[in-house]
Design a protein around this motif. Structure first.
Motif, PDB file in Angstrom:
ATOM      1  N   GLY A  16       0.785  -1.229   0.000  1.00 12.49           N
ATOM      2  CA  GLY A  16       0.000   0.000   0.000  1.00 12.49           C
ATOM      3  C   GLY A  16       0.813   1.274   0.000  1.00 12.49           C
ATOM      4  O   GLY A  16       2.028   1.265  -0.175  1.00 12.49           O
ATOM      5  N   ASP A  17       0.102   2.383   0.235  1.00 10.31           N
ATOM      6  CA  ASP A  17       0.688   3.718   0.070  1.00 10.31           C
ATOM      7  C   ASP A  17       1.860   3.973   1.012  1.00 10.31           C
ATOM      8  O   ASP A  17       2.849   4.588   0.634  1.00 10.31           O
ATOM      9  CB  ASP A  17      -0.378   4.791   0.311  1.00 10.31           C
ATOM     10  N   ARG A  18       1.733   3.502   2.247  1.00 12.44           N
ATOM     11  CA  ARG A  18       2.774   3.743   3.250  1.00 12.44           C
ATOM     12  C   ARG A  18       4.096   3.094   2.813  1.00 12.44           C
ATOM     13  O   ARG A  18       5.155   3.716   2.839  1.00 12.44           O
ATOM     14  CB  ARG A  18       2.307   3.210   4.615  1.00 12.44           C
ATOM     15  N   MET A  20       4.921   2.231  -0.181  1.00  9.11           N
ATOM     16  CA  MET A  20       5.363   2.901  -1.407  1.00  9.11           C
ATOM     17  C   MET A  20       6.144   4.164  -1.049  1.00  9.11           C
ATOM     18  O   MET A  20       7.210   4.431  -1.600  1.00  9.11           O
ATOM     19  CB  MET A  20       4.119   3.247  -2.245  1.00  9.11           C
ATOM     20  N   LEU A  21       5.595   4.920  -0.107  1.00  6.14           N
ATOM     21  CA  LEU A  21       6.232   6.178   0.303  1.00  6.14           C
ATOM     22  C   LEU A  21       7.610   5.927   0.916  1.00  6.14           C
ATOM     23  O   LEU A  21       8.582   6.610   0.595  1.00  6.14           O
ATOM     24  CB  LEU A  21       5.319   6.870   1.316  1.00  6.14           C
ATOM     25  N   ASP A  47       3.545   4.990 -10.870  1.00  3.40           N
ATOM     26  CA  ASP A  47       2.257   4.801 -10.199  1.00  3.40           C
ATOM     27  C   ASP A  47       2.329   3.454  -9.492  1.00  3.40           C
ATOM     28  O   ASP A  47       3.423   2.914  -9.327  1.00  3.40           O
ATOM     29  CB  ASP A  47       1.073   4.935 -11.181  1.00  3.40           C
ATOM     30  N   LYS A  48       1.205   2.908  -9.090  1.00 12.19           N
ATOM     31  CA  LYS A  48       1.235   1.660  -8.321  1.00 12.19           C
ATOM     32  C   LYS A  48       1.769   0.493  -9.137  1.00 12.19           C
ATOM     33  O   LYS A  48       2.233  -0.504  -8.585  1.00 12.19           O
ATOM     34  CB  LYS A  48      -0.173   1.333  -7.806  1.00 12.19           C
TER      35      LYS A  48
END
Ligand SMILES: Cc1cc2nc3c(=O)[nH]c(=O)nc-3n(C[C@H](O)[C@H](O)[C@H](O)COP(=O)(O)O)c2cc1C
Length: 150
Positions: A16-18, A20-21, A47-48
């Motif tokens: 997820g986003d976390r 990825m960051l 992107d994802k």
């Protein structure tokens, strides 16, 4: 002459986003350290699902950098779209500014006919460069705007 390489790869960062960051932060800090040492500049779009990156610099340094990046387990199937020599750097900084799909940046993507996910397998390297140039210009104008109003 400046050597320029364009590639895409599959983003394999999971969680997820976390996650990825966190991974992007690590990529950015390693890139800033190594690229400034090696005289490499460029642009990273992601992107994802995908990464698309442009690398510019001395031919040997660009090749070495790409070979190192291609082995990174945070992505897979790195595929070179194009290599060429250009008169001068089109991307004089190393940046992924504007690569984030903020609502403002989305406007730039839409101007290039990219409403949803990036589909690098369907893009020509010239389309990637044109998109990255506009994202770079968008990012610059945003920063100048901030400076003026600050
Ligand atoms: C999509 C993607 C783009 C990357 N871009 C760069 C880059 O431009 N420069 C760089 O040195 N490393 C980049 N990296 C990181 C390298 O794969 C590698 O982890 C790093 O260069 C190792 O640096 P170190 O040996 O100094 O720790 C990238 C990684 C990924 C997944």
């Amino acid at each position: 002459m400046v050597h320029q390489l364009v590639y895409y790869s599959r983003n394999t960062v999971e969680g997820g986003d976390r996650a990825m960051l966190t991974n992007l932060r690590e990529i950015v800090s390693a890139s800033q350290r190594n690229n400034s040492r090696d005289g490499i500049t460029g642009f990273l779009i992601f992107d994802k699902t995908w990464f698309v990156q442009i690398l510019e610099g001395e031919k040997l340094k660009v090749t070495d950098t790409y070979n190192r990046i291609a082995r990174d387990s945070r992505h897979s199937s790195a595929t070179i779209m194009n290599v060429r020599d250009v008169e001068a750097r089109l991307f004089p900084n190393w940046t992924m500014g504007g690569a984030m799909r903020t609502p403002e940046a989305q406007e730039v993507y839409l101007q290039h006919g990219i409403g949803g996910a990036i589909e690098p397998t369907r893009l020509k390297s010239t389309q990637v460069i044109d998109l990255a140039l506009d994202l770079q210009a968008f990012e610059l104008s945003k920063r100048q705007g901030q400076r003026l109003t600050a």
